[in-house]
Motif scaffolding. Structure first.
Motif, PDB file in Angstrom:
ATOM      1  N   VAL A 286       1.171  -1.604  -0.175  1.00  0.00           N
ATOM      2  CA  VAL A 286       0.167   0.166  -0.006  1.00  0.00           C
ATOM      3  C   VAL A 286       0.833   1.044  -0.085  1.00  0.00           C
ATOM      4  O   VAL A 286       0.800   1.916  -0.637  1.00  0.00           O
ATOM      5  CB  VAL A 286      -0.779  -0.135   1.228  1.00  0.00           C
ATOM      6  CG1 VAL A 286       0.019   0.711   2.742  1.00  0.00           C
ATOM      7  CG2 VAL A 286      -2.383   1.592   0.977  1.00  0.00           C
ATOM      8  N   TRP A 389       1.502   5.725  11.565  1.00  0.00           N
ATOM      9  CA  TRP A 389       0.727   4.306  11.545  1.00  0.00           C
ATOM     10  C   TRP A 389      -0.634   4.279  10.160  1.00  0.00           C
ATOM     11  O   TRP A 389      -0.974   5.478  10.720  1.00  0.00           O
ATOM     12  CB  TRP A 389       0.226   4.086  12.802  1.00  0.00           C
ATOM     13  CG  TRP A 389      -1.089   3.109  13.541  1.00  0.00           C
ATOM     14  CD1 TRP A 389      -0.531   1.625  13.138  1.00  0.00           C
ATOM     15  CD2 TRP A 389      -2.213   3.535  13.568  1.00  0.00           C
ATOM     16  NE1 TRP A 389      -1.744   1.003  13.233  1.00  0.00           N
ATOM     17  CE2 TRP A 389      -2.718   1.598  13.733  1.00  0.00           C
ATOM     18  CE3 TRP A 389      -2.930   3.754  14.334  1.00  0.00           C
ATOM     19  CZ2 TRP A 389      -4.158   1.654  14.776  1.00  0.00           C
ATOM     20  CZ3 TRP A 389      -4.165   3.734  14.248  1.00  0.00           C
ATOM     21  CH2 TRP A 389      -4.633   1.891  15.065  1.00  0.00           C
ATOM     22  N   GLN A 391      -2.256   1.160   7.838  1.00  0.00           N
ATOM     23  CA  GLN A 391      -2.741  -0.386   7.207  1.00  0.00           C
ATOM     24  C   GLN A 391      -3.181   0.391   6.057  1.00  0.00           C
ATOM     25  O   GLN A 391      -3.479   1.236   5.677  1.00  0.00           O
ATOM     26  CB  GLN A 391      -4.181  -0.938   7.914  1.00  0.00           C
ATOM     27  CG  GLN A 391      -4.168  -0.369   9.293  1.00  0.00           C
ATOM     28  CD  GLN A 391      -5.097  -0.764   9.795  1.00  0.00           C
ATOM     29  OE1 GLN A 391      -6.656  -0.415  10.466  1.00  0.00           O
ATOM     30  NE2 GLN A 391      -4.901  -1.488  10.834  1.00  0.00           N
ATOM     31  N   GLU A 393      -5.891  -0.687   4.604  1.00  0.00           N
ATOM     32  CA  GLU A 393      -7.403  -0.640   4.646  1.00  0.00           C
ATOM     33  C   GLU A 393      -7.408   0.866   4.531  1.00  0.00           C
ATOM     34  O   GLU A 393      -8.605   0.908   3.927  1.00  0.00           O
ATOM     35  CB  GLU A 393      -7.805  -1.599   6.191  1.00  0.00           C
ATOM     36  CG  GLU A 393      -7.656  -2.986   5.778  1.00  0.00           C
ATOM     37  CD  GLU A 393      -7.032  -3.719   6.539  1.00  0.00           C
ATOM     38  OE1 GLU A 393      -5.738  -3.016   6.270  1.00  0.00           O
ATOM     39  OE2 GLU A 393      -6.840  -5.108   6.422  1.00  0.00           O
ATOM     40  N   PRO A 415       3.078   6.894  16.755  1.00  0.00           N
ATOM     41  CA  PRO A 415       3.674   7.140  16.340  1.00  0.00           C
ATOM     42  C   PRO A 415       2.637   9.149  16.509  1.00  0.00           C
ATOM     43  O   PRO A 415       1.779   9.604  15.468  1.00  0.00           O
ATOM     44  CB  PRO A 415       2.557   6.132  15.282  1.00  0.00           C
ATOM     45  CG  PRO A 415       1.498   5.750  16.532  1.00  0.00           C
ATOM     46  CD  PRO A 415       2.201   5.486  17.666  1.00  0.00           C
ATOM     47  N   THR A 477      -9.295  -2.724  13.972  1.00  0.00           N
ATOM     48  CA  THR A 477      -7.575  -2.476  13.744  1.00  0.00           C
ATOM     49  C   THR A 477      -6.726  -3.572  13.428  1.00  0.00           C
ATOM     50  O   THR A 477      -6.785  -3.428  12.870  1.00  0.00           O
ATOM     51  CB  THR A 477      -6.471  -1.014  13.861  1.00  0.00           C
ATOM     52  OG1 THR A 477      -6.721  -1.247  15.001  1.00  0.00           O
ATOM     53  CG2 THR A 477      -7.425   0.185  13.821  1.00  0.00           C
ATOM     54  N   ASP A 479      -5.403  -4.021  15.418  1.00  0.00           N
ATOM     55  CA  ASP A 479      -4.162  -3.649  16.298  1.00  0.00           C
ATOM     56  C   ASP A 479      -4.569  -3.301  17.737  1.00  0.00           C
ATOM     57  O   ASP A 479      -5.550  -3.058  18.275  1.00  0.00           O
ATOM     58  CB  ASP A 479      -3.123  -2.885  15.964  1.00  0.00           C
ATOM     59  CG  ASP A 479      -2.925  -2.934  14.673  1.00  0.00           C
ATOM     60  OD1 ASP A 479      -2.024  -3.354  14.794  1.00  0.00           O
ATOM     61  OD2 ASP A 479      -3.050  -1.582  13.907  1.00  0.00           O
ATOM     62  N   ARG A 505       3.789  -7.415   5.892  1.00  0.00           N
ATOM     63  CA  ARG A 505       2.243  -8.456   6.825  1.00  0.00           C
ATOM     64  C   ARG A 505       1.880  -9.856   6.074  1.00  0.00           C
ATOM     65  O   ARG A 505       1.806  -9.581   5.197  1.00  0.00           O
ATOM     66  CB  ARG A 505       0.326  -6.786   6.330  1.00  0.00           C
ATOM     67  CG  ARG A 505      -0.408  -7.962   7.195  1.00  0.00           C
ATOM     68  CD  ARG A 505      -1.682  -6.421   7.384  1.00  0.00           C
ATOM     69  NE  ARG A 505      -2.542  -6.789   7.444  1.00  0.00           N
ATOM     70  CZ  ARG A 505      -3.470  -6.360   7.213  1.00  0.00           C
ATOM     71  NH1 ARG A 505      -3.454  -4.684   6.901  1.00  0.00           N
ATOM     72  NH2 ARG A 505      -4.594  -6.174   7.487  1.00  0.00           N
TER      73      ARG A 505
HETATM   74  P1  AMP Z   1      -0.129  -3.346   6.324  1.00  0.00           P
HETATM   75  O1  AMP Z   1      -1.674  -3.170   5.818  1.00  0.00           O
HETATM   76  O2  AMP Z   1       0.795  -3.812   6.036  1.00  0.00           O
HETATM   77  O3  AMP Z   1       0.150  -1.936   6.234  1.00  0.00           O
HETATM   78  O4  AMP Z   1       0.465  -2.927   7.651  1.00  0.00           O
HETATM   79  C1  AMP Z   1      -0.334  -3.229   8.555  1.00  0.00           C
HETATM   80  C2  AMP Z   1      -0.023  -3.076  10.286  1.00  0.00           C
HETATM   81  O5  AMP Z   1       1.217  -2.695  10.276  1.00  0.00           O
HETATM   82  C3  AMP Z   1      -0.441  -2.445  11.147  1.00  0.00           C
HETATM   83  O6  AMP Z   1      -2.054  -2.796  11.700  1.00  0.00           O
HETATM   84  C4  AMP Z   1       0.071  -2.257  12.542  1.00  0.00           C
HETATM   85  O7  AMP Z   1       0.084  -3.598  13.322  1.00  0.00           O
HETATM   86  C5  AMP Z   1       1.436  -2.197  11.914  1.00  0.00           C
HETATM   87  N1  AMP Z   1       1.681  -1.080  11.294  1.00  0.00           N
HETATM   88  C6  AMP Z   1       2.275  -0.106  10.588  1.00  0.00           C
HETATM   89  N2  AMP Z   1       2.523   0.735  10.794  1.00  0.00           N
HETATM   90  C7  AMP Z   1       2.768   1.155  12.358  1.00  0.00           C
HETATM   91  C8  AMP Z   1       3.074   1.793  13.387  1.00  0.00           C
HETATM   92  N3  AMP Z   1       4.208   3.058  13.277  1.00  0.00           N
HETATM   93  N4  AMP Z   1       3.781   1.642  14.685  1.00  0.00           N
HETATM   94  C9  AMP Z   1       3.316  -0.073  14.909  1.00  0.00           C
HETATM   95  N5  AMP Z   1       2.361  -1.006  14.423  1.00  0.00           N
HETATM   96  C10 AMP Z   1       2.310  -0.328  12.798  1.00  0.00           C
END
Ligand code: AMP
Ligand code: COA
Length: 626
Positions: A286, A389, A391, A393, A415, A477, A479, A505
């Motif tokens: 993404v 931070w 995702q 999504e 973040p 989320t 998280d 991920r």
């Molecule tokens: P993705 O969809 O591959 O971008 O992964 C998203 C996931 O990566 C999030 O839901 C978090 O678990 C983790 N993530 C992304 N950025 C951060 C951040 N700055 N701090 C902690 N976790 C993060």
């Protein structure tokens, strides 16, 4: 309004006015009638009734405004030692001709196109060409195996696949076309035509009548015009890992996306037209969609598309060279890249060879940024280092330090604060808000802001089940974390079976499905354990069938190969350990959290629900032996 607090409040109390102002930065072919149509909630439509074209906003409008000779894209390939600059006019020509090739092939609005490509300019050209004619692209990361590609072919039923003859991983040439052919065979959805961009490093066999080379595909084409698309028309599908082996196809629509891309690059990353932005990621993720291709071009910046690694291509000075050579103003990458550089060059000797004074900021995302890495990056580069931070999504940051608005004070490990449009809350499992500094489920109040996912491709009910059902009126989320007394967010872990390997991920459930296929494996569990460079690495625990005579070493090799074949090398699955039994609750649920704590040498409590605590000692012993 010039400070974060006021702007955040404005977006919360008067979202219509806030997003209406933001939307003025986009050229609309037809103005929207309603800013937010919630009549089909929880499926929301931003800028309803409006028509636009994302490619027009990324390319044509800049050329029409006399900016055609400015550099739109710099391709820097550390692996082939090539670089090439495309002006806005040149990029537009290439995109418009490739788009015409697609029209001649019978591709039109709404058709899906799979793009399985390495980091070369043709990947961005293919994406923008799809956007130009309203075809919905789905880019698949090159590190995924044929089986993963096949799953995406089945789910999205594309009319065309665009690929290249190969990708280059440091020095390894990885032939892509055989993987595409294999995926078509596995998917068993009929023959899909393939366009292959031939790279000099490797040729590819074409299937007569079905396949064509990129150069044949564009031969004799004209420049295709942009198609006016409804704001809600999907721009792309991007698959991401969830709890099950079946990837989730995140659907992003044109209108909200264009507005969010422009707003976020300007206000969060503090970019202005003509600045040089470099997201050192991959177009298959993404980050690549949003901040290599769409946002920089929509804002009128120069984007850098880098084919290489932070280390090894050829050394730990690679990033500093690119910053200097292309006068990069803002770099965005994953913390893992900085950990890799630091390991090779702890005192940043390489930096002395370059002038990086053009750099104004560094943004890190994709995984939690450990304070050590953040501080090392700050000390080394002497620019603000921003952990943010988001995702797949959401498509753009949920929480950040919005440098374009105001530089907030940094708290390493956090973040920072929620971005305008996102109301982030922390709930306990019963849906009650938890007290400050208490961990809970991180959720976002509906409706999500423009640019976030509309649904999952072809599966509205899975969208509701995965994200909306747990807590009414909130998006889950996935998280877990907390808010402190100043509303700073602290993202601590996932609540599902997703792990983060080098910012990628991945689903442990999916790896378990692969391991379980091995005839010697009776039962297995995969967990993510801390790794100094990649953040996390998968670790498999396997219980063998009785009377199995396979050696540990052979089993390990076969299991590694199974995961590489099913998911791909990107899973970085390298270790499996034999155990006698897996710890479970009385109801049979594997206690992954406890296994993880043991594997990481952390203190853990013996879960009250465990059926036999002795198993934990067995696991400890097995892990110690390895
Ligand atoms: P993705 O969809 O591959 O971008 O992964 C998203 C996931 O990566 C999030 O839901 C978090 O678990 C983790 N993530 C992304 N950025 C951060 C951040 N700055 N701090 C902690 N976790 C993060
Ligand atoms: N095509 C084919 N194979 C690929 C690939 C691609 N596009 N990308 C990665 N792979 C393969 C690698 O060759 C490697 O294979 P191997 O096991 O045969 O050696 C495997 O997948 C793992 O690759 P990678 O995750 O890149 O690990 P690495 O050890 O080669 O490099 C880092 C480590 C930290 C340098 C690297 O992960 C990195 O640069 N990460 C940046 C993170 C990032 O961009 N995240 C995106 C979100 S912002």
């Amino acid at each position: 309004m010039s400070n974060y607090k006021e702007i955040y409040k404005h977006a919360q109390t008067n979202p219509n006015e806030f997003w209406d102002t933001a939307a003025k930065a986009i050229d609309w072919f037809k103005p929207y009638k309603k800013l937010l149509d919630d009549s089909q909630a929880p499926f929301y439509s931003w800028f309803a009734g409006g028509e636009l074209n994302t490619c027009y906003n990324a390319l044509d409008r800049h050329v029409l405004n006399g900016q055609g000779s400015r550099t739109a894209l710099i391709y820097d390939s550390a692996v082939t030692k090539n670089s090439r600059k495309y002006t806005y006019q040149e990029l537009l020509n290439e995109v418009a001709h490739f788009a015409d090739g697609m029209i001649k092939k019978g591709i039109s609005k709404g058709d899906r196109v799979i793009i399985y490509m390495p980091m070369i300019p043709q990947t961005a050209i293919a994406m923008l060409a799809c956007a130009r004619i309203g075809a919905i692209h789905s880019v698949v990361f090159g590190g995924f195996a044929a089986k993963e590609l096949a799953a995406r072919l089945v789910d999205s039923s594309p009319k065309l696949i665009i690929t290249a003859s190969c990708g280059i991983e440091i020095t390894k040439v990885i032939a892509y076309k055989p993987l595409v052919d294999k995926a078509i065979e596995i998917a068993n959805v009929g023959d899909i035509p393939v366009v292959v961009y031939m790279r000099p490093e490797c040729s590819a066999n074409l299937q007569a009548e079905r396949d064509s080379t990129w150069s044949d595909f564009v031969k004799g084409t004209n420049a295709a015009d942009c198609v006016a698309l409804e704001s809600d028309h999907p721009l792309y599908i991007l698959y991401t890992s969830g709890t099950t082996g079946q990837p989730k196809g995140v659907v992003r629509t044109n209108g909200g996306h264009a507005v969010a891309m422009h707003w976020s690059l300007k206000n969060i990353y503090a970019m202005q037209p003509e600045d040089v932005f470099w997201a050192a990621s991959d177009v298959g993720w993404v980050v690549g969609h949003s901040y290599i291709v769409y946002a920089p071009l929509i804002l009128g910046c120069t984007t850098v598309l880098y084919e290489g690694k932070p280390v090894g291509t050829p050394d730990a000075g690679a990033f500093w060279r690119v910053i200097d050579e292309h006068q990069v103003n803002c770099l965005f990458t994953a913390p893992t890249a900085f950990r890799a550089i630091r390991r090779e060059d702890p005192i940043a000797d390489e930096l002395q060879k370059y002038d990086t004074s053009c750099l104004r900021s560094l943004f890190l995302a994709g995984e939690r940024c450990d304070p050590n890495t953040l501080e090392w990056a700050q000390d080394t580069l002497k620019v603000p280092v921003i952990d943010h931070w988001w995702q797949t999504e959401t498509g753009w940051p949920i929480a950040a330090n919005p440098l374009g608005i105001e530089e907030l004070s940094v708290k390493p490990g956090s973040p920072s604060l929620a971005m305008p449009g996102y109301q982030v809350d922390i709930l306990d499992d019963q849906g009650n808000e938890v007290e400050v500094n208490n961990i809970g489920n991180i959720v976002i109040k509906l409706p999500l802001p423009p640019g976030t996912l509309k649904t999952l491709w072809g599966d509205d009910s899975r969208y509701i089940k995965a994200y909306l059902q747990t807590f009414p009126n909130y998006y889950l989320t996935g998280d877990a974390g907390y808010k402190d007394e100043e509303d700073y967010l602290w993202i601590m872990s996932r609540i599902d079976d997703v792990i983060n390997v080098a910012g990628h991920r991945l689903s442990t459930g999916q790896m378990e499905e692969s391991l379980a296929k091995h005839p010697a494996v009776a039962e297995c569990a995969v967990i993510g354990v801390k790794d100094e460079i990649k953040g996390e690495l998968p670790l498999g625990l396997v219980v063998l069938n009785k009377h199995t005579s396979i050696s540990d070493q052979q089993l390990q090799q076969e299991l590694i190969q199974l995961v590489r074949k099913d998911i791909g090398p990107v899973a970085a699955f390298k270790q499996a350990i034999n155990v006698k039994r897996l710890p479970k609750t009385r109801s049979g649920k594997i206690l992954r959290k406890t296994i993880k704590a043991i594997a990481q040498g952390e203190d853990y409590e013996i879960p009250a629900t465990i059926d036999d605590p002795e198993i934990l000692r067995e696991i400890e012993n097995a892990l110690m032996k390895n």
